[in-house]
Design an enzyme around this catalytic site. Sequence first.
Site, short mmCIF file in Angstrom:
data_model
loop_
_atom_site.label_atom_id
_atom_site.label_comp_id
_atom_site.label_asym_id
_atom_site.label_seq_id
_atom_site.Cartn_x
_atom_site.Cartn_y
_atom_site.Cartn_z
N ASP A 11 -74.25 -33.73 -34.56
CA ASP A 11 -72.87 -33.24 -34.43
C ASP A 11 -72.23 -33.74 -33.13
O ASP A 11 -72.91 -33.94 -32.13
CB ASP A 11 -72.90 -31.70 -34.46
N GLY A 14 -67.09 -37.04 -33.45
CA GLY A 14 -65.63 -37.06 -33.36
C GLY A 14 -65.17 -36.76 -31.94
O GLY A 14 -64.33 -37.47 -31.37
N TRP A 16 -66.86 -37.04 -29.20
CA TRP A 16 -67.30 -38.12 -28.31
C TRP A 16 -66.25 -39.24 -28.30
O TRP A 16 -65.89 -39.77 -27.25
CB TRP A 16 -68.66 -38.65 -28.80
N HIS A 28 -68.81 -42.19 -34.89
CA HIS A 28 -69.84 -42.31 -35.93
C HIS A 28 -70.61 -43.63 -35.77
O HIS A 28 -71.82 -43.67 -35.95
CB HIS A 28 -69.20 -42.25 -37.33
N GLU A 58 -69.50 -30.44 -47.87
CA GLU A 58 -68.21 -30.00 -47.30
C GLU A 58 -67.47 -31.16 -46.63
O GLU A 58 -66.24 -31.14 -46.53
CB GLU A 58 -68.44 -28.88 -46.28
N TRP A 60 -66.80 -33.95 -47.74
CA TRP A 60 -65.90 -34.66 -48.67
C TRP A 60 -64.45 -34.24 -48.43
O TRP A 60 -63.52 -34.97 -48.80
CB TRP A 60 -66.27 -34.37 -50.13
N ARG A 62 -62.93 -34.03 -45.64
CA ARG A 62 -62.34 -34.68 -44.44
C ARG A 62 -61.27 -35.68 -44.88
O ARG A 62 -61.23 -36.07 -46.05
CB ARG A 62 -63.44 -35.38 -43.65
N LEU A 122 -93.58 -43.19 -40.74
CA LEU A 122 -92.55 -42.14 -40.73
C LEU A 122 -91.79 -42.09 -42.06
O LEU A 122 -91.44 -43.14 -42.62
CB LEU A 122 -91.55 -42.46 -39.61
N ILE A 177 -76.20 -23.26 -38.76
CA ILE A 177 -77.00 -24.12 -39.65
C ILE A 177 -76.12 -24.91 -40.61
O ILE A 177 -76.55 -25.92 -41.18
CB ILE A 177 -78.09 -23.28 -40.36
#
Length: 226
Positions: A11, A14, A16, A28, A58, A60, A62, A122, A177
Amino acid sequence: MIPKHVAIIMDGNGRWARMRGKERIYGHYEGTESVRVCCEFAVEAGVEYLSLFAFSEENWARPEDEVTGLMHLMARSMLNERPTFQKNNIRFVVIGNRSRLSEELNRDIDTAMEETSGNTGLTLIVFLSYSGRWDIEQAAGRFAAAGAPEGKFSTFLATADIPDPDLLIRTSGEKRISNFLLWQCAYTEFYFTNTLWPDFRKNEFRQALDDFASRQRRFGKTGDQI
Ligand code: FPP
């Protein structure tokens, strides 16, 4: 002790960018560099599973140009990083409501997943168009249809073959969360930092792992029983 599975809510991209007078998408893009660094450090530290919340159901909602930009970024990163996955023995997995992704992106995801499915280092799990409630709902439907016995619910979640996260990191000072791994985080340790995601690099990741190492996990038992 090194956590076997680390999940991250990335998070602050934006903010930043805005702090630098730039468009949000610039944050991003810088955030993908943190993704690369954190994958490398996870391998180095011996983390076995790294889960990244890249795009929620959620998200979507934006602005369209940000959604398009993010989808483009995902496609580009996947294409660029495929050789790195192979070189570092990384198994790449995408989890989420993929019916909402474009055909082209779905094809690229399938290719990257198939290509890396035999890798044994990994496991990198990118959560795309994911929400914890979506996961629980889709699992509940299939669980009921299968008439599966009690205790087997988690085998119907999208994360069925992945252990629950030991550590959940959220950057940017938010302490929630946000519909991420709701079922799976029942006993997860949480780590919150004010650092914005594009600034979250090796040292910050190491600090989170050190903090985790100092915790006592009791899973509902008393301290004396541990
Ligand atoms: C949250 O910051 C970040 C996102 C919604 C996207 C995260 C995506 C990436 C880092 C892109 C690359 C990912 C991969 C796996 C290649 P925000 O936009 O909510 O920031 P804000 O809270 O400051 O507005």
